[in-house]
Enzyme design. Sequence first.
Site, PDB file in Angstrom:
ATOM      1  N   GLU A 112       0.741  -1.646   0.442  1.00  0.00           N
ATOM      2  CA  GLU A 112      -0.017  -0.528   0.266  1.00  0.00           C
ATOM      3  C   GLU A 112       1.148   1.100  -0.342  1.00  0.00           C
ATOM      4  O   GLU A 112       0.106   1.776  -0.328  1.00  0.00           O
ATOM      5  CB  GLU A 112      -0.834  -0.009   1.189  1.00  0.00           C
ATOM      6  CG  GLU A 112      -2.462   1.191   1.177  1.00  0.00           C
ATOM      7  CD  GLU A 112      -2.453   1.427   2.571  1.00  0.00           C
ATOM      8  OE1 GLU A 112      -3.205   2.324   2.759  1.00  0.00           O
ATOM      9  OE2 GLU A 112      -2.284   0.607   3.264  1.00  0.00           O
ATOM     10  N   ASP A 113       2.084   1.409   1.106  1.00  0.00           N
ATOM     11  CA  ASP A 113       2.011   2.643   1.029  1.00  0.00           C
ATOM     12  C   ASP A 113       4.266   2.991   0.109  1.00  0.00           C
ATOM     13  O   ASP A 113       4.525   3.543   0.088  1.00  0.00           O
ATOM     14  CB  ASP A 113       3.046   2.482   2.459  1.00  0.00           C
ATOM     15  CG  ASP A 113       1.455   2.154   3.168  1.00  0.00           C
ATOM     16  OD1 ASP A 113       0.520   3.310   2.784  1.00  0.00           O
ATOM     17  OD2 ASP A 113       1.290   2.082   4.782  1.00  0.00           O
TER      18      ASP A 113
END
Length: 721
Positions: free
Chosen positions: A92-93
């Site tokens: 996600e990051d």
Amino acid sequence: MDTALVSQQAPALSDPPAYVRALEDKLVQYLPLAQVARVRRAYEVGAHAHREQKRKSGEPYITHPVAVASIMADLGLDHETIIAAILHDTLEDTELTRAELAAEFGEPVAELVDGVTKLDKLQFKSRQEAAAESFRKMLLAMARDLRVILIKLADRLHNMRTLGAMEASARRRIARETLEIYAPIAQRLGMNKFKGELQELGFRGMYPDRHRVIETRIKNTLGNRREAMAKIETALIARLASEGIVARVVSRIKSPFSIYTKMKNEHKSFTQVMDVYGFRVVTDSVMRCYHSLGAVHGLYKPMDTRFRDFIAIPKVNGYQSLHTVVVGPFAAPIEIQIRTEEMDSVAERGVAAHWAYKSGGAQGNAAQSRAREWVEGLIDSQARTSSSLEFIENVKVDLFPDDVYLFTPKGRILALPRNATALDFAYAVHTDVGSHAVAARVDRKLAPLRTKLVSGQTVEIITAPSAQPHPQWLEWVVSAKARTAIRHHLKRLQHEDAVELGHRMLDRALDQVGISLEGISSEMLDRYLAENKFRRLEELLADIALGNRVAEHVATQLLRLKGGKTRLRVSRTAESIRITGAERGVLTFANCCHPLPGDEIMGFMTAGKGVVVHRLECPNVPEFRKTPERCIAMEWDRDVSGDYKCELRVDIQNKPGVLASVAAAIAESNSNIENVEYQDRGLMSAIIVFTIEVRNRKHLADVMRRVRRLGVVHGVYRHPV
């Protein structure tokens, strides 16, 4: 990016930070050194991927996933779960991809990380819907591998432990979500230790002042209770030893959250809640549990109706224990739980208990097998639910503790939520049994489906092939399975009704331009459907009935495809669409004029709502006539079924008992009253508007005639006139 490139970008660290060494110290106690080395490699990749990121507290971001992995290590989880915990935010990051994770750490780890990853990159109508869809994905990923939810719970637990760095509004939002979703999930999975800490941290985040006050009072109270608790504990140990029972006796102290909940739900004072002593007796076998129960009851007198046997009938999350309440030496109640070491481990850690020793094909402990049953039910629920928000509401209903234990005639035990009805029981047996249920036998006595059930009852469901769900059933059920199944059936019926009404509307429109649906070749029809992105003709017909497409426009387009002249209009009057009463799912009867069978009516197409039926006398009709393509000629069928809503305006004398007299007259006319509202009220007279249900205009006339005969009534009118 292949494995070599990942290795090149994430250099090995010869001297990792203290928090990584602490994690490895936990892992070497139960994992082979080769697997611990794989965990170290995961840290190196994760630290490199998150190298530019900081937490709100200012710490390096990698401290969070390592803390999550440490929580997993405390539970004794396998090395794949530990690795996935360290890498759970990378997809996600960071720039790492799923393929890169799979190449470096294997497909199972990539699957776990993907299951935990949130859906922030997708576009949703609202933040609420995004959260619901993320939660839905998490639960479905959990269906493939229960370890996904363990990582997610540990992730939430560490976030709650470090909540102080967040802004006040974010703290309250995250705390509320924890109390409403994550703590109940932990409880549903039997993870009481997780549940307790999540509830405490959530309560402190939501209501910091209340938490501080209760916590201070607990500390002050415990100082005065230590001597009494030590005396009770000594007496219990001595009594068990005299019976030859080897057991641990542990005192239990209530948490601020549990005290607050009891004070709020049971309307008790702090002193009343705290005036209860709690102990746990842990022994080595089931027989010793029952032997210990006898010993405790021999020492202190048990309180009637306060004994529960969760060993013979485990809770739905796999929890097993004997619960009893006895009267202690100070005339205060003593709550005692008696269980084995195995039960104690499962009660604390639920699905995570003994994970390291469970082979892939084994059934696992009671909490694990029951969790799988629950997850399988979620899969069935989501397949029938199109909306993420509806799905999450169903799940929230299912998350709270099941409190009613019931028996089938063959002795099978079913656990249902509190306030469950016979209809909930029917759907718990099987969806088909629920859908065809007509009545029940509760302890051999005939009972309606809406009957609320209590623990210990034996329930038998009576079915009929012709029976089917109707909207009122949604008011009778509390379980997510029953609610989902009923909604699914009603939506399917609505779709069928929409297709049938759309067919009539298109036939009418085609007749106006001089063609019929049968006169259009299948190739031409398929071409039209493909151009307008419909998979089947039924979808087009339903779209017309729901007001998303105008039947006349569709007819014109089909005529053009057929090669006809688009301006051709047949002079004959279009045939009206007849209402039979079976189209309730796709027809709406306007509240501005309340049409009844026998009234002259028309329909007006509204996007999303479908056809709204109005009386021709309705004051809104002139405005509708300005868009004639949305106006539909309609009439009532000769044999209309069902009850229809209308309003009666009654002018009465304003004196005691009049309202009851008018209501009784309406009821005697076999009409149901839905609502009563005073429109005007003076000293001598009043005007009341009754919302009632009648079959047709004749039935309404009968009701009005009976009301008009009352001596206290000045006049009765249909409202609006």
